[in-house]
Design a protein around this motif. Structure first.
Motif, PDB file in Angstrom:
ATOM      1  N   ASN A  45       0.850  -1.180   0.000  1.00 55.06           N
ATOM      2  CA  ASN A  45       0.000   0.000   0.000  1.00 55.06           C
ATOM      3  C   ASN A  45       0.889   1.234   0.000  1.00 55.06           C
ATOM      4  N   GLY A  61      -3.133   4.235  -2.715  1.00 54.16           N
ATOM      5  CA  GLY A  61      -3.041   3.320  -3.840  1.00 54.16           C
ATOM      6  C   GLY A  61      -2.239   2.083  -3.487  1.00 54.16           C
ATOM      7  N   LYS A  75      -6.258   4.251  -6.438  1.00 56.46           N
ATOM      8  CA  LYS A  75      -7.632   3.768  -6.313  1.00 56.46           C
ATOM      9  C   LYS A  75      -8.569   4.649  -7.125  1.00 56.46           C
ATOM     10  N   ASN A  76      -9.546   4.015  -7.764  1.00 57.10           N
ATOM     11  CA  ASN A  76     -10.469   4.731  -8.654  1.00 57.10           C
ATOM     12  C   ASN A  76     -11.285   5.803  -7.938  1.00 57.10           C
ATOM     13  N   GLU A  78     -10.339   7.648  -5.531  1.00 55.79           N
ATOM     14  CA  GLU A  78      -9.472   8.660  -4.930  1.00 55.79           C
ATOM     15  C   GLU A  78      -9.191   9.786  -5.933  1.00 55.79           C
TER      16      GLU A  78
END
Length: 112
Positions: A45, A61, A75-76, A78
């Motif tokens: 992470n 992410g 991440k989508n 974010e």
């Protein structure tokens, strides 16, 4: 009896050394000149912290490292400073050179 204790201590010390040597050398905080921090965690992470504005702006992410190359998948859900869904880069010594294909810029992060 002393031999058994000595052998036991050697085994413990070698086990600790092997564990310490197997840690991921890439884990840690990297800082760019534009007040952006990239934190790479041990569980793949990562967090990008943008300190340019009044408040810090966090983007989370996942990352994958292969042959000194890093791929960061944001991440989508974010929002992110770079406007990209993924970033690619390369480790060079204690630095990471990350390129953003959307703005054709290269960002250099140095390990803290």
């Amino acid at each position: 009896m002393k031999r058994i204790i000595f052998i036991f201590l050697i085994l413990i010390i070698s086990g600790v050394c092997m564990t310490a040597c197997s840690d991921n050398p890439y884990i840690g905080e990297y800082e760019a000149p534009n007040n952006t921090v990239l934190e790479l965690g041990s569980n793949n992470n990562c967090t990008i912290i943008n300190n340019v504005y009044k408040e810090s702006f966090y983007t989370k992410g996942k990352y994958v490292i292969n042959d000194n190359k890093i791929n960061i998948m944001i991440k989508n859900d974010e929002e992110n400073y770079y406007g990209a869904s993924s970033l690619n880069g390369k480790f060079e010594g204690s630095e990471i050179k990350i390129s953003n294909s959307l703005d054709n810029k290269e960002y250099i992060y140095s390990k803290k």
